[in-house]
Design a protein around this motif. Structure first.
Motif, PDB file in Angstrom:
ATOM      1  N   VAL A 156      93.323 -18.397  -3.514  1.00  0.00           N
ATOM      2  CA  VAL A 156      94.318 -18.382  -2.441  1.00  0.00           C
ATOM      3  C   VAL A 156      93.746 -17.566  -1.289  1.00  0.00           C
ATOM      4  O   VAL A 156      93.360 -16.401  -1.481  1.00  0.00           O
ATOM      5  N   ALA A 157      93.684 -18.159  -0.103  1.00  0.00           N
ATOM      6  CA  ALA A 157      93.008 -17.473   0.998  1.00  0.00           C
ATOM      7  C   ALA A 157      93.541 -17.939   2.342  1.00  0.00           C
ATOM      8  O   ALA A 157      94.184 -18.986   2.472  1.00  0.00           O
ATOM      9  N   LEU A 158      93.222 -17.167   3.343  1.00  0.00           N
ATOM     10  CA  LEU A 158      93.440 -17.492   4.745  1.00  0.00           C
ATOM     11  C   LEU A 158      92.186 -18.178   5.281  1.00  0.00           C
ATOM     12  O   LEU A 158      91.075 -17.883   4.827  1.00  0.00           O
ATOM     13  N   ASP A 159      92.341 -19.076   6.247  1.00  0.00           N
ATOM     14  CA  ASP A 159      91.186 -19.654   6.930  1.00  0.00           C
ATOM     15  C   ASP A 159      90.780 -18.688   8.037  1.00  0.00           C
ATOM     16  O   ASP A 159      91.286 -18.744   9.155  1.00  0.00           O
ATOM     17  N   ASN A 160      89.858 -17.784   7.721  1.00  0.00           N
ATOM     18  CA  ASN A 160      89.460 -16.762   8.687  1.00  0.00           C
ATOM     19  C   ASN A 160      88.761 -17.325   9.904  1.00  0.00           C
ATOM     20  O   ASN A 160      88.876 -16.775  11.003  1.00  0.00           O
ATOM     21  N   VAL A 161      88.022 -18.409   9.740  1.00  0.00           N
ATOM     22  CA  VAL A 161      87.349 -19.025  10.887  1.00  0.00           C
ATOM     23  C   VAL A 161      88.383 -19.546  11.879  1.00  0.00           C
ATOM     24  O   VAL A 161      88.324 -19.268  13.084  1.00  0.00           O
ATOM     25  N   ALA A 162      89.352 -20.300  11.384  1.00  0.00           N
ATOM     26  CA  ALA A 162      90.389 -20.849  12.261  1.00  0.00           C
ATOM     27  C   ALA A 162      91.214 -19.735  12.899  1.00  0.00           C
ATOM     28  O   ALA A 162      91.571 -19.811  14.087  1.00  0.00           O
ATOM     29  N   ALA A 163      91.521 -18.689  12.139  1.00  0.00           N
ATOM     30  CA  ALA A 163      92.329 -17.598  12.671  1.00  0.00           C
ATOM     31  C   ALA A 163      91.604 -16.865  13.796  1.00  0.00           C
ATOM     32  O   ALA A 163      92.187 -16.581  14.851  1.00  0.00           O
ATOM     33  N   ALA A 164      90.323 -16.555  13.586  1.00  0.00           N
ATOM     34  CA  ALA A 164      89.561 -15.853  14.620  1.00  0.00           C
ATOM     35  C   ALA A 164      89.327 -16.756  15.829  1.00  0.00           C
ATOM     36  O   ALA A 164      89.281 -16.281  16.977  1.00  0.00           O
ATOM     37  N   ARG A 165      89.181 -18.046  15.600  1.00  0.00           N
ATOM     38  CA  ARG A 165      89.052 -18.984  16.714  1.00  0.00           C
ATOM     39  C   ARG A 165      90.318 -18.969  17.572  1.00  0.00           C
ATOM     40  O   ARG A 165      90.260 -18.969  18.803  1.00  0.00           O
ATOM     41  N   ASP A 166      91.469 -18.916  16.920  1.00  0.00           N
ATOM     42  CA  ASP A 166      92.730 -18.833  17.655  1.00  0.00           C
ATOM     43  C   ASP A 166      92.829 -17.532  18.450  1.00  0.00           C
ATOM     44  O   ASP A 166      93.393 -17.503  19.557  1.00  0.00           O
ATOM     45  N   ALA A 167      92.292 -16.449  17.891  1.00  0.00           N
ATOM     46  CA  ALA A 167      92.300 -15.174  18.610  1.00  0.00           C
ATOM     47  C   ALA A 167      91.476 -15.276  19.886  1.00  0.00           C
ATOM     48  O   ALA A 167      91.904 -14.828  20.962  1.00  0.00           O
ATOM     49  N   ALA A 168      90.273 -15.855  19.798  1.00  0.00           N
ATOM     50  CA  ALA A 168      89.427 -16.013  20.977  1.00  0.00           C
ATOM     51  C   ALA A 168      90.106 -16.907  22.012  1.00  0.00           C
ATOM     52  O   ALA A 168      90.078 -16.626  23.221  1.00  0.00           O
ATOM     53  N   ARG A 169      90.703 -17.995  21.557  1.00  0.00           N
ATOM     54  CA  ARG A 169      91.410 -18.890  22.479  1.00  0.00           C
ATOM     55  C   ARG A 169      92.528 -18.153  23.223  1.00  0.00           C
ATOM     56  O   ARG A 169      92.753 -18.372  24.413  1.00  0.00           O
ATOM     57  N   HIS A 170      93.236 -17.307  22.497  1.00  0.00           N
ATOM     58  CA  HIS A 170      94.329 -16.556  23.103  1.00  0.00           C
ATOM     59  C   HIS A 170      93.818 -15.644  24.214  1.00  0.00           C
ATOM     60  O   HIS A 170      94.409 -15.574  25.305  1.00  0.00           O
ATOM     61  N   VAL A 172      90.994 -15.922  25.949  1.00  0.00           N
ATOM     62  CA  VAL A 172      90.480 -16.733  27.058  1.00  0.00           C
ATOM     63  C   VAL A 172      91.630 -17.327  27.861  1.00  0.00           C
ATOM     64  O   VAL A 172      91.591 -17.372  29.099  1.00  0.00           O
ATOM     65  N   ALA A 173      92.676 -17.773  27.173  1.00  0.00           N
ATOM     66  CA  ALA A 173      93.836 -18.339  27.870  1.00  0.00           C
ATOM     67  C   ALA A 173      94.505 -17.302  28.763  1.00  0.00           C
ATOM     68  O   ALA A 173      95.147 -17.654  29.762  1.00  0.00           O
ATOM     69  N   GLY A 174      94.324 -16.026  28.455  1.00  0.00           N
ATOM     70  CA  GLY A 174      94.871 -14.951  29.270  1.00  0.00           C
ATOM     71  C   GLY A 174      93.962 -14.558  30.416  1.00  0.00           C
ATOM     72  O   GLY A 174      94.220 -13.555  31.099  1.00  0.00           O
ATOM     73  N   GLY A 175      92.881 -15.316  30.636  1.00  0.00           N
ATOM     74  CA  GLY A 175      91.982 -15.064  31.763  1.00  0.00           C
ATOM     75  C   GLY A 175      90.842 -14.119  31.473  1.00  0.00           C
ATOM     76  O   GLY A 175      90.108 -13.730  32.389  1.00  0.00           O
ATOM     77  N   ARG A 176      90.634 -13.752  30.229  1.00  0.00           N
ATOM     78  CA  ARG A 176      89.553 -12.820  29.882  1.00  0.00           C
ATOM     79  C   ARG A 176      88.229 -13.563  29.765  1.00  0.00           C
ATOM     80  O   ARG A 176      88.163 -14.650  29.183  1.00  0.00           O
ATOM     81  N   ARG A 177      87.181 -12.954  30.305  1.00  0.00           N
ATOM     82  CA  ARG A 177      85.862 -13.609  30.308  1.00  0.00           C
ATOM     83  C   ARG A 177      84.759 -12.742  29.721  1.00  0.00           C
ATOM     84  O   ARG A 177      83.739 -13.254  29.275  1.00  0.00           O
ATOM     85  N   ARG A 178      84.932 -11.421  29.740  1.00  0.00           N
ATOM     86  CA  ARG A 178      83.922 -10.528  29.157  1.00  0.00           C
ATOM     87  C   ARG A 178      84.515  -9.938  27.872  1.00  0.00           C
ATOM     88  O   ARG A 178      85.121  -8.872  27.875  1.00  0.00           O
ATOM     89  N   VAL A 179      84.311 -10.699  26.814  1.00  0.00           N
ATOM     90  CA  VAL A 179      85.015 -10.411  25.554  1.00  0.00           C
ATOM     91  C   VAL A 179      84.023  -9.894  24.515  1.00  0.00           C
ATOM     92  O   VAL A 179      82.936 -10.459  24.341  1.00  0.00           O
ATOM     93  N   LEU A 204      85.126 -18.852  21.781  1.00  0.00           N
ATOM     94  CA  LEU A 204      84.556 -18.575  23.091  1.00  0.00           C
ATOM     95  C   LEU A 204      83.704 -19.738  23.596  1.00  0.00           C
ATOM     96  O   LEU A 204      83.755 -20.091  24.785  1.00  0.00           O
ATOM     97  N   ARG A 205      82.930 -20.345  22.699  1.00  0.00           N
ATOM     98  CA  ARG A 205      82.060 -21.463  23.114  1.00  0.00           C
ATOM     99  C   ARG A 205      82.854 -22.624  23.700  1.00  0.00           C
ATOM    100  O   ARG A 205      82.346 -23.341  24.572  1.00  0.00           O
ATOM    101  N   GLU A 206      84.061 -22.825  23.228  1.00  0.00           N
ATOM    102  CA  GLU A 206      84.890 -23.906  23.749  1.00  0.00           C
ATOM    103  C   GLU A 206      85.101 -23.774  25.256  1.00  0.00           C
ATOM    104  O   GLU A 206      85.327 -24.777  25.949  1.00  0.00           O
TER     105      GLU A 206
END
Length: 353
Positions: A156-170, A172-179, A204-206
């Motif tokens: 039983v686990a979390l999808d850490n890749v998908a979760a961290a990808r969502d964090a980066a998207r969030h 970037v969506a807020g206008g951050r570029r130097r992350v 971030l690559r997206e």
């Protein structure tokens, strides 16, 4: 005189076997029937003799829960949920912590510690997937975290890749570029940090970006978060966001930002992972990735119960991925409502693994 199974069955209008299945979770029962039985149990004050039942069935009534840390808010909360879910099914929990030590993980798994349990739920940091099945020696086992086991062991686990990808998207969506990222642990073998780093980079690559920096830490606690942000603030061209691989790291970073006069979120957006309670009450409140801990506990205990009762012993291990979501709070520009329930999800919505 104490109520008996047959008294409950008579009041509920069902068979004794049905009552037994309900109170022991030994077999599925229709929700309406279960509710009728439980109402009769409550009315009569019936209390099953778990010790006698376990003795008849050749079981101890104990299950082991093994986590790396107890002082960690995440693992402490998860252990509590596992105990609650086990208690609902009539199990008593023996809780152990390993500190991530490989020798202690192995001794607990192979029974060297002398504990007589019917099954075990374990979150290993050091034991390899190939070792898990051989060490357990046929003991029913459910594994949490990133080390997917071999054989008839549920995971039983979390999808850490998908979760961290969502964090980066969030971010970037807020206008951050130097992350930047805080939380790499290349010397540990459990893989959590590597998966979160992978998802973070993907997100971030997206948008055509790459991390400004990725800081290694010795652990995922506040002190290392503070040290890491001090290191990042010395870089030329100040970062405008940091994704921390735990809320504790983010809380340490938040303290240093205040000491250095860095405004959060105006100058620096900070984001954590785990959704611990301290993050909700921080000033500013902490945006985070929230894994569904309740579902982790519920699914893990249910899987173990089914294995102990022998219903799935011939089937291969099940792989269960639980959902997560982004909780947007003040540290990335969310609503100003200190101590209030969570803000809305990030624009891309809750992740599902």
């Amino acid at each position: 005189m104490a109520a008996r199974l047959k008294d409950v069955a008579a009041l509920a209008g069902v068979s004794v076997r049905t009552v037994s299945n309900v109170v022991s979770n030994a077999a599925p029962v229709a929700p309406a029937t279960r509710a009728r039985v439980m109402a009769a149990v409550e009315e009569l004050g019936y209390r099953p003799n778990l010790a006698a039942r376990n003795l008849r069935q050749g079981r101890t009534g104990l299950i082991g829960v093994v986590v790396p840390e107890i002082h960690s808010p995440y693992f402490g909360a998860l252990a509590g949920l596992l105990i609650d879910a086990a208690r609902e099914r009539g199990w008593t929990v023996l809780l152990e912590r390993t500190g991530g030590r490989p020798d202690l993980e192995r001794r607990l798994l192979d029974g060297s510690e002398g504990h007589q349990v019917d099954g075990m739920i374990v979150s290993p940091w050091s034991t390899s997937p190939a070792e898990l099945a051989s060490l357990a020696g046929g003991l029913p086992l459910v594994v949490l975290g990133e080390l997917a086991p071999d054989g008839a062991i549920d995971h039983v686990a979390l999808d850490n890749v998908a979760a961290a990808r969502d964090a980066a998207r969030h971010l970037v969506a807020g206008g951050r570029r130097r992350v930047a990222a805080i939380g790499l642990q290349s010397e540990l073998g459990h893989g959590t940090a590597e998966l979160r780093a992978e998802g973070f980079r993907q997100g971030l690559r997206e948008s055509g970006l790459s991390p400004v920096a990725e800081v290694e830490v010795a652990d995922l606690h506040r002190g290392e978060g503070a040290r890491a942000l001090r290191e990042l603030l010395r870089l030329p061209g100040r970062i405008d966001a940091a994704f921390c691989f735990s809320d504790e790291l983010a809380l340490g970073a938040l303290r240093v930002a205040a000491e250095e006069g860095v405004r959060v979120p105006e100058d620096l957006a900070l984001m954590g992972f785990d959704d611990i309670e301290d993050g909700r009450f921080a000033a500013p409140s902490l945006t985070t990735i929230a894994p569904d801990r309740e579902q982790i506990a519920e699914r893990a205990v249910q899987c173990l119960t089914e294995r102990v009762l022998g219903r799935f012993e011939a089937l291969p291990g099940r792989r269960i991925v639980v959902p997560h979501r982004v909780l947007r709070r003040e540290s990335t520009g969310g609503p100003v409502s200190p101590g209030a329930p969570d803000g809305p999800d990030a624009p891309d919505g809750p992740g599902r693994g």
